[in-house]
Motif scaffolding. Sequence first.
Motif, short mmCIF file in Angstrom:
data_model
loop_
_atom_site.label_atom_id
_atom_site.label_comp_id
_atom_site.label_asym_id
_atom_site.label_seq_id
_atom_site.Cartn_x
_atom_site.Cartn_y
_atom_site.Cartn_z
N THR A 1 0.77 -1.02 0.01
CA THR A 1 -0.22 0.09 -0.36
C THR A 1 0.85 1.22 -0.36
N ILE A 2 1.57 1.31 0.91
CA ILE A 2 2.97 2.77 0.61
C ILE A 2 3.66 2.44 -0.65
N THR B 1 -2.59 6.22 -2.37
CA THR B 1 -4.01 6.41 -1.19
C THR B 1 -3.20 6.14 0.12
N VAL B 2 -1.33 7.21 0.26
CA VAL B 2 -1.18 7.42 1.55
C VAL B 2 -1.18 8.96 1.95
N THR B 3 -1.74 8.65 3.32
CA THR B 3 -1.24 9.82 4.57
C THR B 3 -0.04 11.17 4.11
N ASN C 1 -6.93 10.04 3.02
CA ASN C 1 -6.60 10.08 4.80
C ASN C 1 -7.33 8.84 5.25
N CYS C 2 -6.72 8.85 6.01
CA CYS C 2 -6.35 7.08 6.95
C CYS C 2 -7.36 6.69 6.91
N ASP C 3 -9.14 6.80 6.47
CA ASP C 3 -10.11 5.75 6.22
C ASP C 3 -9.67 5.44 4.94
N GLN C 4 -9.34 6.11 4.01
CA GLN C 4 -9.03 5.86 2.29
C GLN C 4 -7.28 5.44 2.66
N ASP D 1 -8.71 1.85 3.52
CA ASP D 1 -9.22 0.99 2.58
C ASP D 1 -8.52 0.26 1.62
N ALA D 2 -7.68 1.13 1.28
CA ALA D 2 -6.66 0.85 0.77
C ALA D 2 -5.59 -0.88 0.39
N LEU D 3 -5.35 -0.80 2.17
CA LEU D 3 -4.38 -1.68 2.81
C LEU D 3 -5.51 -3.22 2.85
#
Length: 83
Positions: free
Chosen positions: A55-56, A61-63, A71-74, A77-79
């Motif tokens: 994910t990273i 979709t990283v913060t 955001n944290c939710d996104q 969700d990607a994770l």
Amino acid sequence: GTSAAIFEAVHGSAPDIAGKRIANPSALILASAMMLDYLTFSAQATRLRSALAETIAAKETVTPDLGGHSNCDQFTDALIASL
């Protein structure tokens, strides 16, 4: 310890981002992986760490602290999708 353990994300309170939903959940996720290892669910812990790394690395979709705009939710969700 040998009969008990505590797993937590240790960091400051980050009042500058409180309520903005931009906190990076990686530390909490890695603490969860440590707990899975402790409970002898090593395969699941490895899977969780791999999904986090994927994910990273994707950077989609990283913060903000990782150079993204999600955001944290996104991020979470990607994770989950990566799992």
